[in-house]
Design a protein around this motif. Structure first.
Motif, mmCIF file in Angstrom:
data_model
loop_
_atom_site.group_PDB
_atom_site.id
_atom_site.type_symbol
_atom_site.label_atom_id
_atom_site.label_comp_id
_atom_site.label_asym_id
_atom_site.label_seq_id
_atom_site.Cartn_x
_atom_site.Cartn_y
_atom_site.Cartn_z
ATOM 1 N N PRO A 83 0.745 -1.276 -0.125
ATOM 2 C CA PRO A 83 -0.010 0.001 0.100
ATOM 3 C C PRO A 83 0.933 1.261 -0.066
ATOM 4 N N VAL A 84 2.044 1.151 0.520
ATOM 5 C CA VAL A 84 3.161 2.414 0.529
ATOM 6 C C VAL A 84 4.294 1.734 0.435
ATOM 7 N N SER A 85 5.263 2.561 0.022
ATOM 8 C CA SER A 85 6.549 2.254 0.018
ATOM 9 C C SER A 85 7.383 2.166 1.405
ATOM 10 N N GLY A 86 8.364 1.196 1.459
ATOM 11 C CA GLY A 86 9.036 1.045 2.877
ATOM 12 C C GLY A 86 9.837 -0.171 2.751
ATOM 13 N N THR A 87 10.193 -0.325 4.131
ATOM 14 C CA THR A 87 11.223 -1.675 4.234
ATOM 15 C C THR A 87 10.636 -2.736 4.914
ATOM 16 N N VAL A 88 10.839 -3.916 4.580
ATOM 17 C CA VAL A 88 9.857 -4.826 5.271
ATOM 18 C C VAL A 88 10.742 -5.356 6.638
ATOM 19 N N THR A 89 9.895 -5.299 7.641
ATOM 20 C CA THR A 89 10.618 -5.486 9.027
ATOM 21 C C THR A 89 10.322 -6.944 9.832
ATOM 22 N N ALA A 90 9.171 -7.539 9.164
ATOM 23 C CA ALA A 90 8.694 -8.656 9.746
ATOM 24 C C ALA A 90 7.605 -9.367 8.804
ATOM 25 N N ALA A 91 7.658 -10.804 8.671
ATOM 26 C CA ALA A 91 6.421 -11.437 8.017
ATOM 27 C C ALA A 91 6.031 -12.446 8.914
ATOM 28 N N ASN A 92 4.501 -12.611 8.601
ATOM 29 C CA ASN A 92 3.809 -13.301 9.612
ATOM 30 C C ASN A 92 4.095 -15.194 9.169
ATOM 31 N N ASP A 93 5.261 -15.437 9.907
ATOM 32 C CA ASP A 93 5.386 -16.933 9.567
ATOM 33 C C ASP A 93 4.386 -17.806 9.705
ATOM 34 N N ALA A 94 3.447 -17.516 10.641
ATOM 35 C CA ALA A 94 2.435 -18.550 11.184
ATOM 36 C C ALA A 94 1.653 -18.924 9.725
ATOM 37 N N LEU A 95 1.627 -18.056 8.744
ATOM 38 C CA LEU A 95 0.868 -18.184 7.443
ATOM 39 C C LEU A 95 1.525 -19.550 6.789
ATOM 40 N N GLY A 96 2.640 -19.807 6.957
ATOM 41 C CA GLY A 96 3.404 -20.794 6.303
ATOM 42 C C GLY A 96 2.894 -22.264 6.867
ATOM 43 N N ASP A 97 2.509 -22.173 8.118
ATOM 44 C CA ASP A 97 1.936 -23.577 8.622
ATOM 45 C C ASP A 97 0.517 -23.692 8.536
ATOM 46 N N ASP A 98 -0.080 -22.374 8.481
ATOM 47 C CA ASP A 98 -1.517 -22.371 8.718
ATOM 48 C C ASP A 98 -2.149 -21.141 7.757
ATOM 49 N N PRO A 99 -2.205 -21.327 6.391
ATOM 50 C CA PRO A 99 -2.293 -20.129 5.569
ATOM 51 C C PRO A 99 -3.971 -19.893 5.885
ATOM 52 N N SER A 100 -4.555 -21.002 6.386
ATOM 53 C CA SER A 100 -6.166 -20.634 6.464
ATOM 54 C C SER A 100 -6.582 -19.467 7.425
ATOM 55 N N LEU A 101 -5.531 -18.963 8.200
ATOM 56 C CA LEU A 101 -5.626 -17.797 9.261
ATOM 57 C C LEU A 101 -5.807 -16.609 8.331
ATOM 58 N N VAL A 102 -5.556 -16.621 6.911
ATOM 59 C CA VAL A 102 -6.016 -15.535 5.997
ATOM 60 C C VAL A 102 -7.489 -15.399 5.848
ATOM 61 N N ASN A 103 -8.114 -16.916 5.844
ATOM 62 C CA ASN A 103 -9.707 -16.872 5.706
ATOM 63 C C ASN A 103 -10.329 -16.505 6.847
ATOM 64 N N SER A 104 -9.805 -16.931 8.116
ATOM 65 C CA SER A 104 -10.536 -17.024 9.303
ATOM 66 C C SER A 104 -10.320 -15.740 10.293
ATOM 67 N N ALA A 105 -9.093 -14.989 10.199
ATOM 68 C CA ALA A 105 -8.885 -13.668 10.634
ATOM 69 C C ALA A 105 -8.204 -12.982 9.604
ATOM 70 N N PRO A 106 -8.620 -12.694 8.645
ATOM 71 C CA PRO A 106 -7.962 -11.635 7.718
ATOM 72 C C PRO A 106 -7.405 -10.355 8.259
ATOM 73 N N GLU A 107 -8.191 -9.914 8.866
ATOM 74 C CA GLU A 107 -7.647 -8.551 9.439
ATOM 75 C C GLU A 107 -7.210 -8.495 10.899
ATOM 76 N N GLY A 108 -6.618 -9.618 11.097
ATOM 77 C CA GLY A 108 -5.899 -9.715 12.657
ATOM 78 C C GLY A 108 -4.797 -10.773 12.472
ATOM 79 N N GLU A 109 -4.960 -12.104 12.937
ATOM 80 C CA GLU A 109 -4.150 -12.801 13.182
ATOM 81 C C GLU A 109 -3.357 -13.282 11.690
#
Lengths: 123, 527
Positions: free
Chosen positions: A67-93
């Protein structure tokens, strides 16, 4: 903390110079069951509107734009094990990555929650 | 003793699962249902100590593997020849094929593969030769490649053709490498390829693979490339555009010549994805539209088998501007003699080549089939192929647009494929349900959820192969399914009911794929 939205269906929470990015509930509903998420490397520079991540559902693979320019400081590693988090809590976890803003001025032109709701209703 | 079927169907599935057609006759011991045969995995029927061939005992004189010698058995299943043949023949009976019925996969052009093609491809002079034979001993085969190349250049109005690419996406790579080579030769470091939303999904992947940054160009409400948006994005950083024409909405890009002229004026090149050439073969020459490179799927337009039936083949036609960069090797005619231009000879008159994409000439077997198809149709016959393919697609479109939503139906006729959305289905029902229902009706489903510009896209391409009677039966099936989807029929939600397997959990299959077979230790211990 303020939440903004893009017309590509990303959300961004801004807290000072730090921000968290994910995709909206509307986006996950359109994509269907998410099966894979590719996240940017920590330290990667992303540019506003440029590809920052990839989200893959049973229907399609889609780019997630910064959405904006910048430098990545963290990535949500939990999505690697459980991508369904994007379905269950897209705007949170199910957040995708965090970044340090390069230019807070780029937030201008993004939508607030009310404007985004109206935008989605118009689709 | 246990039955052979340890992994699948379905005595436990009960009477309700036996289908709507009849009463429950009870489960069989084998899991078979008359000619519907259950088939275990190779691992379940094979034995590591069995083999289909007798090999002599070998004595290793000297072990030079050091510590790399394999310590344990590989445990690959061994089968006799009849066991192997039966295994794959049984599996093939659960498959769908163009030889079984209409195959409506959009953008795939699943047309009939004429048997004459097969007869010609099996002629020993074409089938039993080796690519490293001396060229004087394979003059007929080289002549065939040359004649096919001439046909492809004539049909497309292009200056040159690279025959070696092995399939569509490989052809895209060839075209983009040629574009890149042309820019390199001109000392240009252009870095962006523009790809419209209505292009094939492989296009952006190809551009990215070639090191280009990909930028999307939006589609108009009519489903075509937004010319103004494309022109406004052109500039000194744009290396070229990749356009699919006819596009994945089944529409002809009417502004193609304007697009090409604008791209050329801005110093870029135009790649056209030729996957949908079947709609325009004999009617439109892409060279006349200003296209610089286009792949031709011989396995689509020119009737060579695909979809598990054979390798693809994706020759790439090139404009005069890109011809100097074409890959090696290629066939040249010198009087009544054919020569192969390879690295050793290219320096003399083809120094600009970007190199070699494959070891040899390409898919010889497909060249033979494609040329047979071309010669048996002739120029007038190929023109009729395009006309009938478009006619059939429009018959589908107009026979279904009262029960399904056709997003671009109001803009005029379609080309070779008809596009629908699931916008009018009942709450909770989507394209996936109709596609699964189509399996019960005895058809391979159409292309679904592509193109992305349409919600729940259903893309149907009947090809010229189908008769009106075949189309009418297919239309009847789709109409019935559309009515059920709109009414919210719960039986459709759980389709397919009659397939060898019920609806699979595609989400779990992607999230947690089980890729390694494990012996059923627990079951054996219990016996």
């Amino acid at each position: 903390m303020t939440r903004y939205f893009t017309d590509e269906h990303e959300w961004i929470d801004v807290d000072g110079g730090q921000a968290t990015v994910g995709i909206t509930d509307y986006a996950q509903g359109q994509l269907g069951d998410i099966v894979f998420v590719e996240l940017p490397a920590i330290g990667a520079a992303v540019t506003k509107g440029g590809e920052a991540a990839v989200v893959e559902s049973v229907k399609a693979a889609s780019d997630v734009y910064a959405p904006v320019s910048g430098t990545v400081t963290a990535a949500n590693d939990a999505l690697g094990d459980d991508p369904s988090l994007v379905n269950s809590a897209p705007e949170g976890e199910g957040w995708f990555f965090k970044l340090t803003l390069a230019d807070a001025g780029e937030l201008e032109g993004l939508m607030d929650a009310a404007a985004y709701q109206a935008f989605v209703a118009s689709l | 003793m246990s039955a052979i079927n340890q992994s699948g169907w379905r005595p436990e599935m009960g009477p309700a699962e036996m289908g709507q057609a009849g009463h429950d006759a009870g489960a069989t011991f084998t899991g078979n249902r008359a000619l519907m045969l259950e088939e275990p995995l190779l691992f379940e029927i094979g034995r590591p100590d069995a083999s289909g061939v007798d090999l002599p005992e070998t004595v290793l004189m000297e072990n030079r593997l050091g510590g790399m010698m394999r310590a344990a058995q590989v445990d690959l299943p061994g089968l006799s020849e009849p066991e192997t043949v039966r295994h794959y023949t049984r599996l093939s009976r659960q498959n769908y094929a163009i030889d079984l019925g209409l195959f409506p996969l959009g953008s795939c052009t699943m047309k009939h593969n004429p048997r004459l093609n097969e007869k010609m491809a099996r002629l020993p002079g074409f089938a039993d030769i080796h690519p490293l034979q001396p060229v004087q001993s394979v003059q007929g085969a080289l002549g065939l490649i040359h004649e096919l190349a001439e046909w492809l250049k004539t049909l497309t109005g292009m200056a040159a053709v690279a025959m070696s690419p092995k399939a569509g996406a490989h052809g895209e790579l060839c075209g983009l490498l040629a574009i890149r080579a042309a820019h390199d030769a001109a000392g240009s470091d252009r870095s962006v390829i523009l790809v419209p939303e209505s292009a094939h999904g492989t296009n952006p992947a190809t551009a990215a693979f070639c090191g280009y940054k990909v930028e999307n160009i939006p589609a108009t409400a009519e489903g075509r490339v937004d010319l103004a948006a494309l022109v406004s994005r052109l500039g000194p950083d744009v290396a070229g555009v990749m356009i699919t024409n006819p596009n994945t909405c089944g529409l002809f890009e009417r502004d193609m010549k304007k697009i090409s002229d604008a791209v050329h004026a801005a110093g870029g090149y135009v790649y056209c994805d030729g996957a949908n050439f079947n709609a325009i073969v004999g009617r439109v020459r892409p060279g006349d539209l200003g296209i610089d490179a286009m792949h031709i799927n011989l396995h689509k337009t020119f009737s060579t088998p695909h979809g598990g039936g054979g390798p693809g083949s994706g020759p790439v036609v090139l404009s005069a501007a890109l011809a100097p960069y074409a890959p090696l090797p290629f066939v040249e005619r010198h009087g009544d003699r054919y020569e192969l231009v390879e690295e050793e000879t290219a320096g003399e008159h083809h120094a600009g080549t970007f190199g070699r994409m494959v070891a040899f000439h390409g898919q010889m077997g497909m060249f033979t089939r494609a040329l047979t198809y071309i010669l048996s149709h002739g120029a007038d016959g190929l023109r009729q192929v395009a006309e009938d393919a478009v006619l059939n697609a429009n018959y589908l479109l107009r026979s279904l647009d009262d029960v399904l939503v056709a997003p671009f139906g109001a803009t005029g006729p379609c080309m070779h494929e008809a596009l629908f959305s699931d916008d009018n289905f009942a709450e909770g029902f989507s394209t996936l349900d109709l596609a699964k229902g189509l399996i019960d009706e005895g058809y391979h489903p159409m292309t679904v959820y592509f193109p992305l510009v349409v919600h729940g896209a259903m893309l149907m391409e009947p090809t010229e192969t189908e008769s009106k009677a075949a189309l009418d039966q297919f239309i009847g099936a789709i109409r019935s399914l559309a009515v059920r989807a709109k009414a919210g029929d719960p039986l459709l939600k759980s389709a397919p009911h009659f397939a060898p397997r019920r609806r699979l959990d595609e989400t779990q299959a992607a999230r947690k794929p089980v890729l390694i077979w494990q012996p059923p230790l627990v079951a054996e211990a219990a016996e």
